[in-house]
Design an enzyme around this catalytic site. Structure first.
Site, PDB file in Angstrom:
ATOM      1  N   HIS B  17     136.853 -49.596  46.347  1.00  0.00           N
ATOM      2  CA  HIS B  17     137.445 -48.264  46.394  1.00  0.00           C
ATOM      3  C   HIS B  17     136.972 -47.430  47.573  1.00  0.00           C
ATOM      4  CE1 HIS B  17     139.290 -49.227  42.722  1.00  0.00           C
ATOM      5  NE2 HIS B  17     138.184 -49.237  42.017  1.00  0.00           N
ATOM      6  N   HIS B 104     129.881 -60.751  34.907  1.00  0.00           N
ATOM      7  CA  HIS B 104     130.228 -59.987  36.095  1.00  0.00           C
ATOM      8  C   HIS B 104     128.941 -59.573  36.803  1.00  0.00           C
ATOM      9  CE1 HIS B 104     134.222 -58.755  37.329  1.00  0.00           C
ATOM     10  NE2 HIS B 104     134.622 -59.035  36.104  1.00  0.00           N
ATOM     11  N   ASP B 337     143.886 -61.530  36.706  1.00  0.00           N
ATOM     12  CA  ASP B 337     144.272 -62.852  37.176  1.00  0.00           C
ATOM     13  C   ASP B 337     143.664 -63.908  36.251  1.00  0.00           C
ATOM     14  OD1 ASP B 337     145.440 -64.630  38.938  1.00  0.00           O
ATOM     15  OD2 ASP B 337     144.587 -63.666  40.705  1.00  0.00           O
TER      16      ASP B 337
END
Lengths: 374, 374, 374, 374
Positions: B17, B104, B337
């Site tokens: 971002h 993650h 995805d």
């Protein structure tokens, strides 16, 4: 090149028939107690011919510290280490030198450098790894002192005999949690901690040895008590540094971490490692990631496996070509190691320690700034 | 760190971002024709959402060269490239931010840096790879010009559906010899050149997508026309640099070159690659080594495979823990995805090109001295 | 750290009282004839106590090549070199060890590392430079073979007796064009090629020696036959690498290239070096730039000067403080060198050769691509 | 190359007529507040044409952070910064392009790369330094936060008008202790803090400007509050890194630290800096060493000077040669800066900050290990 690491950094030298092999280790933290006795054991584990000897031949591959310590303490300055070669003379030309040995480094060295050592592959010699093992022993001692880091490698397959090293196999994950270097060595010369597999693997090696052939295998390595936060995105992810280190070992052909190749078959819902509170910090209840997420250690065990091809030097006759392109038959003489994986173990442990010590120091430089109120 | 390579060297920047992502490529040889049109195609292949679109959305991920070229020629000076981010605002805190996402980089980034980007993993974002792909396109063009080097990656497995990529499978070795990038893309969005497998793989992905789950896969890459002599013993063996490069790609879990893991089961007598005359130089009749011997390219095709785990972001509810250690359920929103391997292809090709361009230049510095009579 | 250079790269080790000092030189081009006889002369020029001896004490500081050569030829692999220390024992604690020696490295080493070698400065010892001189001798031989590069350093000032080394002094520029290493050594132990100055300089040194004091001086170095194109903008300009190299030599305090500090007084109209045809290439009619423009060698002589402070170790009593902060008087014993500049000469020549050999190889990697039609 | 530093590391890009110039700064510690407002002031000090303007032209050289921060805080990830070029078009060929400009980089770039930017020197352009100044502003903020480090550079000579910057001049040493950046700028466009000298220097510059000529000068820089222990023996001594940094600045011709060249005339008995207790730590009563001993900072002020040659671009006619070797006269047009030293000040401060921030982080990695009981 011959240098590895950025802050904790080793440079090695030497080939088969020069005066000595060894290394310079730069960036070793000061004030650490260190003598040759900290280094020799792993060199001794790396030596050839161990399994056929009833008495340890301690006179071989003796390391001698040249610099960087005084009164048994590191000074923070470079530590040079030397191991004398027994056979210091380059050999004379023979009929066999007309042939580049198949799957050896003779041809590529000759083409790359326009010259090659009479021993053939020069730095592709297994003796090059002596400097790595010596340097790794220092890195390992540092990691032990800093955080009780434990690094244990073992043979997990030979030929088609393999332990089930799936991340979904609770017995294997349990073994990774508990296995010690002593247990690995107690398992016999094959260094596989599963007694049944060890026996079968030994027979496989003997089989190929008796046929003047060779066979490969896989080494698995686990690291426990790794501090959280090691590894530098984007290009120096911890697994990338480990892969680099492992593929730099002669005869290695791959690397997989955590769930590895087989893990690609496990859907995300099952592969993801949920977080749970462990003592005073967060951990994960499974460890399919292999202790690294986003390139950074997460505090869980790091484990990975490295395949080694069947040794290229065999005493069977081989149909091949001379350097000049004439077909012919190469017949190698002498005794050759039919399988190298047990001897690869201390090398893998050493390279692992070198990666982690360097990553630790780099992360420490960052952590030093956390406490500051900007 | 964010720099890769020594003479041909890329430095990347950017996360999800921020204003833009991109890179600086230093050491690009001068006098090479180069415009954005050489770079955009691989960036376009890397873009998300390709398979659901009937028209190419060319407005996205447009690269803009900032420096280092004039009148369409490289100057030998650093080439900076910028790709604007569409979503440039860090997002606001939400309930979900209490949870580090399982598998993650949220947790490890937060612990390593004491702060993390609002998007979560920061540099672990797939957008980080844009700079790599842009830089790799330059490296690839250079290699093509220098020696017609061809780099082609394709999907060789998804979930439990896999091509037989054994070095002993003559069909696969034949495919490696001939496969083109056009054929890979023509095979459909899954980018597997075996039509039957491709169809099955597509169904596997659809299956997991419909379950709000995800699945992994393997990418295989082949490089043809590699000059002999690339790679620097001992630590910068060519396969070590490739392994480093591949394991630095987000979600990759391993690397194997040539015969790889399966090759450990092939005895040396069969695994060794005999030499034969090929045109005006020596080659090998088999290629179990994967084009590298002793860490140095031997002129045969280099081929290797890289497994990618099942994507960690799934829309199923996941039982996990907050940063503070409280159990809870994480529910991710949005479309994610279910499988990343097709999009990994241009990234793998880019990293391969970066490794080879750097190795080529280093070797050229040495070769420059061969002709001299010392 | 202890490594210098990127493609032609030296790593040194050793301090005063360890077993040996030496280095590993990586990246030496292959196929170059090389034996200890190529290296020993510069080590012998560096030895202490030369000026007081009537016979050369060749038994001291004997270099021994460990690796990287066979049958007198370089293999392209790392060349390790070892020089044994005569005094290998760390000394015992004495009263004087309570005091950090003024302007020595005792205090900074102790604070930086939390420990220091008993000899005091550890790596700040002049013996650290042995590895540099040995490595530099290899680099120098390479440069001679490649392009007849000549590197000659000499003493241009001692205390307040100085040669006029202005770029506007035609006699000095003429001297730079012709001076040989043999002439420098023939000028007597002070190594100043101006006989009158040499005599005066010698008297200055004797004066301070007799007062148990010390005095500094300046060394000037010229390099002839440098290929055009060496040096890498922006940060690795050739003069930046030379400055780095020179300021890394113990006791050096500065660096100036070409017109240097005095040149700031010469207006541009006079300072600019006009281009003229010289043989088959362009040169300049004056050389105020010192052979480098824009960070890149232009083919003219490179010349620069390096000041060395008066040696810190003197046998006068010095009012100072203990490590704990108590005032006191430090009295050093023994014979100490009242002036170091003559011995700095081979070190400066060595570091210059290391910089140029590395820059040469890097530029060659680029030139290799020029001929290609992109 | 275009990268500087190892842990705190900047990579710059850009030349005169490309789209933008800028840099990527890797290794910036996380959690530091940072916006463009921290960076712009030094860029503004670096801008050309300042002294002729009564209103600040803030629209020029505006920096824009691309990545690495969120909500005004650093993330620990690379910070990319971009400054747009106003003149983005390479210029067309003109008669003057037949001549390499004397003492410019035109000739060496053309020979090194086989091509050059139409603007001439490409990366030798002063615009290359914009990326350095932007990166240095981040480094400087970090050092201020960590230890109140203060870096102040000023003009100490122009042409033959010079401050007495001897280490034996108590007034100058006092000035080094107290001078602020505000005082330097308040001294007028020449940025010399001695009002009488400043006036004389200004007249000297005006004199040469009116003659379409140019003149050089010297910048002195002092750094206060440097932590003890920075700098890495043997090759990365702190003064070696500073010298490298300074000689990488366009038009610089030298470097001297502490007593420098003149100090070689001071005997050791007077040159040595005696230790004294200062507060809770040891310091020295004089500072002829310039704050560094044995390559390591000792906590005293670091000070050094850097000479800059007279700018090569002048509007007088110059007798020189074309690239092809034909004699001719070069007449440059336009307005050119007759003296660059005032504008060099923020560049020197930036490079100093980059050296120190990197050295600080490296030393912190070592210090992190001191507390451990081995």
């Amino acid at each position: 090149m011959s240098t590895f690491g950025s802050i904790f950094r080793v440079t090695t030298y030497g080939e088969s028939h020069c005066k000595s092999v060894g290394c310079i280790v730069d960036g070793v933290p000061p004030n650490m107690s260190l003598t040759e006795e900290d280094i020799q054991p792993q060199l001794t584990r790396r030596r050839p011919g161990q399994s056929k000897l009833t008495t340890p031949r301690n006179e071989k591959d003796q390391v001698e510290i040249q610099s960087g310590t005084e009164f048994g303490k590191t000074l923070g300055t470079p530590i040079a280490m030397v191991v004398k070669n027994k056979d210091q003379r380059p050999h004379d030309y023979s009929e066999m030198d007309k042939y580049p040995r198949p799957s050896h480094a003779d041809f590529t060295y000759q083409t790359k450098y326009g010259i090659k050592a009479s021993s053939g592959g020069g730095r592709a010699s297994a003796r090059e790894t002596i400097g790595r093992v010596a340097a790794g022993a220092i890195a390992e001692k540092f990691l032990q002192q800093i955080n009780d880091v434990e690094i244990v490698a073992f043979v997990s397959s030979v030929g088609d005999c393999s332990m089930d090293r799936s991340c979904l196999n609770p017995d294997f994950m349990e073994l990774l949690q508990n296995i010690t270097r002593e247990q690995v060595d107690a398992a016999g010369p094959i260094r596989c901690p599963d007694p049944e597999k060890a026996e079968k693997m030994t027979k496989i090696v003997e089989h190929y040895r008796d046929q003047h052939d060779s066979i490969g295998g896989v080494v698995t390595c686990v690291v426990r008590n790794v501090p959280i936060g090691l590894g530098e995105p984007a290009f120096d992810k911890l697994e990338a540094l480990l892969a680099h280190a492992m593929l730099s070992i002669p005869a290695s052909k791959g690397f997989e971490i955590g769930s590895g190749f087989e893990g690609t078959k496990i859907p995300g819902s099952k592969h993801n490692d949920p977080f749970v509170q462990k003592g005073d910090k967060l951990g994960t209840s499974t460890n399919n990631s292999g202790g690294i997420q986003g390139g950074i250690s997460n505090g869980e065990n790091i484990y990975f496996s490295v395949p080694f091809k069947s040794p290229a030097t065999i005493c069977q006759e081989q149909q091949t070509s001379t350097y000049e392109g004439s077909d012919g038959v190469l017949s190698s003489k002498g005794r050759h190691d039919p399988n190298v994986v047990p001897r690869a173990i201390p090398i893998i442990e050493a390279m692992t320690a070198l990666v982690l010590a360097d990553a630790y120091l780099i992360q420490k430089s960052r952590e030093s700034t956390f406490g500051v109120v900007y």
